[in-house]
Design a protein around this motif. Structure first.
Motif, PDB file in Angstrom:
ATOM      1  N   ASN A 143       0.819  -1.221   0.000  1.00 32.72           N
ATOM      2  CA  ASN A 143       0.000   0.000   0.000  1.00 32.72           C
ATOM      3  C   ASN A 143       0.849   1.266   0.000  1.00 32.72           C
ATOM      4  OD1 ASN A 143      -2.430   1.331  -0.122  1.00 32.72           O
ATOM      5  ND2 ASN A 143      -2.631   1.505   2.097  1.00 32.72           N
ATOM      6  N   VAL A 144       1.802   1.256  -0.969  1.00 30.93           N
ATOM      7  CA  VAL A 144       2.747   2.361  -1.068  1.00 30.93           C
ATOM      8  C   VAL A 144       2.606   3.016  -2.441  1.00 30.93           C
ATOM      9  CG1 VAL A 144       5.224   2.851  -1.283  1.00 30.93           C
ATOM     10  CG2 VAL A 144       4.398   1.397   0.578  1.00 30.93           C
ATOM     11  N   ILE A 156      -1.175   8.654  -5.480  1.00 31.28           N
ATOM     12  CA  ILE A 156      -1.936   8.911  -4.240  1.00 31.28           C
ATOM     13  C   ILE A 156      -3.417   8.594  -4.361  1.00 31.28           C
ATOM     14  CG2 ILE A 156      -0.329  10.673  -3.401  1.00 31.28           C
ATOM     15  CD1 ILE A 156      -2.084  12.824  -4.401  1.00 31.28           C
ATOM     16  N   ILE A 157      -3.872   8.220  -5.572  1.00 29.09           N
ATOM     17  CA  ILE A 157      -5.321   8.079  -5.804  1.00 29.09           C
ATOM     18  C   ILE A 157      -5.948   6.946  -4.969  1.00 29.09           C
ATOM     19  CG2 ILE A 157      -5.172   6.500  -7.798  1.00 29.09           C
ATOM     20  CD1 ILE A 157      -7.422   8.280  -9.066  1.00 29.09           C
ATOM     21  N   PHE A 158      -5.143   5.962  -4.614  1.00 29.00           N
ATOM     22  CA  PHE A 158      -5.705   4.825  -3.871  1.00 29.00           C
ATOM     23  C   PHE A 158      -5.513   4.969  -2.357  1.00 29.00           C
ATOM     24  CE2 PHE A 158      -1.442   3.872  -5.295  1.00 29.00           C
ATOM     25  CZ  PHE A 158      -0.824   3.367  -4.173  1.00 29.00           C
ATOM     26  N   GLY A 159      -5.107   6.169  -1.933  1.00 27.58           N
ATOM     27  CA  GLY A 159      -4.965   6.407  -0.498  1.00 27.58           C
ATOM     28  C   GLY A 159      -3.860   5.581   0.125  1.00 27.58           C
ATOM     29  N   PRO A 160      -2.611   5.715  -0.371  1.00 23.57           N
ATOM     30  CA  PRO A 160      -1.517   4.882   0.146  1.00 23.57           C
ATOM     31  C   PRO A 160      -1.165   5.233   1.601  1.00 23.57           C
ATOM     32  CG  PRO A 160      -0.627   6.608  -1.259  1.00 23.57           C
ATOM     33  CD  PRO A 160      -2.122   6.702  -1.355  1.00 23.57           C
ATOM     34  N   ALA A 161      -0.575   4.253   2.268  1.00 28.95           N
ATOM     35  CA  ALA A 161      -0.123   4.480   3.646  1.00 28.95           C
ATOM     36  C   ALA A 161       1.154   5.294   3.647  1.00 28.95           C
ATOM     37  CB  ALA A 161       0.123   3.132   4.320  1.00 28.95           C
ATOM     38  N   LEU A 176       4.049   7.492   0.838  1.00 25.72           N
ATOM     39  CA  LEU A 176       4.395   7.984  -0.497  1.00 25.72           C
ATOM     40  C   LEU A 176       5.912   7.998  -0.628  1.00 25.72           C
ATOM     41  CD1 LEU A 176       3.444   9.301  -3.180  1.00 25.72           C
ATOM     42  CD2 LEU A 176       3.550  11.515  -2.010  1.00 25.72           C
ATOM     43  N   LEU A 177       6.407   7.378  -1.713  1.00 26.58           N
ATOM     44  CA  LEU A 177       7.845   7.353  -1.958  1.00 26.58           C
ATOM     45  C   LEU A 177       8.137   8.140  -3.225  1.00 26.58           C
ATOM     46  CD1 LEU A 177       8.557   3.547  -1.310  1.00 26.58           C
ATOM     47  CD2 LEU A 177       8.800   5.456   0.294  1.00 26.58           C
TER      48      LEU A 177
END
Ligand code: ATP
Length: 350
Positions: free
Chosen positions: A75-76, A147-152, A154-155
């Motif tokens: 989830n990144v 970011i569209i899927f609401g990641p835990a 962001l890299l």
């Protein structure tokens, strides 16, 4: 979500890319990994993303150990330098992709794509193909897709590397605004120290597979823990002196009394170019010298001078410049330069 890596070691044959890295990125924090080429930045990011498995150590996301978890289970969200958009898909289809992979319903996908397009101000570009967009627009699509899927987490791996300076600066601000608004825990990689200073809550300075210093931008800029960090971040005058008690003898400048005594013997003093005083301001400084102006470089808002004090090391000075200011001393002129204990930082030896 909080990210924590501890004791990460990664070797490639004879090369140790990561040599025991400990780092925590707090929830909602923007943390930058800054370091020269080959220092291990990308390898660290890949270990966090799940594209490399470390030889030793643990990666934790929230309260979960994800060290061995495949990338797709982490989830990144990621953004790279080279955009990495699907060339045959439109902007809207590129944005929909991570949601389709997560089996999100059609109506929800349409809603979120619209929202993401608005977030990066690309509403009018939904039906275009990536090649019909500028580099900056492509990078905004890449960001929206990350970011569209609401990641835990962001890299960002040198995401502005391919853009020209102006565009880079406006995207830096845009990314930071978005990151703050969404409170996204973010790990950002760059070798550009200016970018790191502008964007970060904290900076981890890496060299040779290790974190050399971790702190806020002003901590690493004003109080570098080593010569390497002092030299790597910003421009610096590193002056070699000799300490005895609280007195430091500086060639060309005489003795300076410090509030705290460094270890007796040779010391390295950091004097930032903007802290060096010139002319009337230098007259009152406890450490003074007469210096010859070797070179003057105009930088628009400031001017940089290379100076040679009598019997001392060459130094850089940077003075702010307003349009109404008279030109500083011409090349070859003699000026008084100086500094006070508060202008310098004793760089620890190591
Ligand atoms: P850059 O800014 O140039 O991208 P970096 O700080 O990201 O550099 P890494 O790419 O993490 O550095 O590389 C760290 C070290 O590990 C380098 O010496 C590199 O050559 C080595 N390395 C990285 N990946 C591999 C690999 N797959 N196989 C062999 N060596 C590798």
């Amino acid at each position: 979500m909080r990210l924590e890596v501890s004791g990460i070691v990664k070797r490639f044959g004879g090369v140790t890319a990561l040599n025991g890295v400990d780092l925590a990125v707090e929830e909602g924090e923007f943390l930058t990994i800054l370091g020269p080429s080959g220092s291990g930045k990308t390898t660290l990011l890949k270990s966090v993303a799940g594209f490399e498995v470390p030889d030793e150590g643990v990666v934790r996301l929230g309260d979960q150990d994800v060290t061995m978890a495949p990338a797709r289970h982490r989830n990144v969200g990621m953004v790279f330098q080279n955009y990495a958009l699907f060339p045959h898909l439109t902007v809207a289809e590129n944005l929909a992709f991570p949601l389709q992979m997560r089996s999100v319903g059609k109506a929800e996908i349409a809603r979120r794509v619209k929202e993401a397009l608005a977030l990066v101000e690309l509403d009018a570009f939904a039906e275009r193909l990536p090649r019909q967009l500028s580099g900056g627009q492509q990078q905004r699509v890449a960001l929206a897709r990350a970011i569209i899927f609401g990641p835990a987490l962001l890299l960002l791996d040198e995401p502005f590397g391919a853009l020209d300076r102006k565009l880079r600066e406006s995207l830096q601000l845009e990314v930071r605004r978005l990151q703050r608004r969404l409170r996204l825990t973010t790990l950002f990689i760059t070798h550009d120290q200016e970018e790191a200073l502008i964007m970060s809550d904290r900076i981890a300075v890496m060299d040779k597979g290790r974190i050399q210093q971790l702190g806020t931008p002003s901590e690493v800029y004003d109080f570098p823990v080593s010569r390497f960090v002092a030299d790597f971040i910003g421009e610096s005058n590193l002056i070699e002196g000799t300490a005895q008690g609280t007195e430091v003898y500086v060639p060309g400048f005489g003795a300076l009394t410090l509030p705290q005594a460094p270890a007796s013997g040779p010391v390295t003093l950091l004097l930032r170019p903007e802290a060096l005083r010139l002319g009337a301001e230098a007259q009152a400084a406890p450490c003074r010298a007469q210096a010859t102006v070797l070179e003057t470089v105009f930088l628009g808002l400031s001017v940089k001078l290379r100076l040679r004090p009598e019997g001392g090391p060459d130094l850089l000075a940077r003075l702010p410049l307003r349009p109404s200011d008279p030109p500083p001393a011409p090349d070859g002129a003699t000026v008084t330069i100086g500094f006070a204990p508060g202008d310098i930082h004793v760089v620890p030896r190591g």
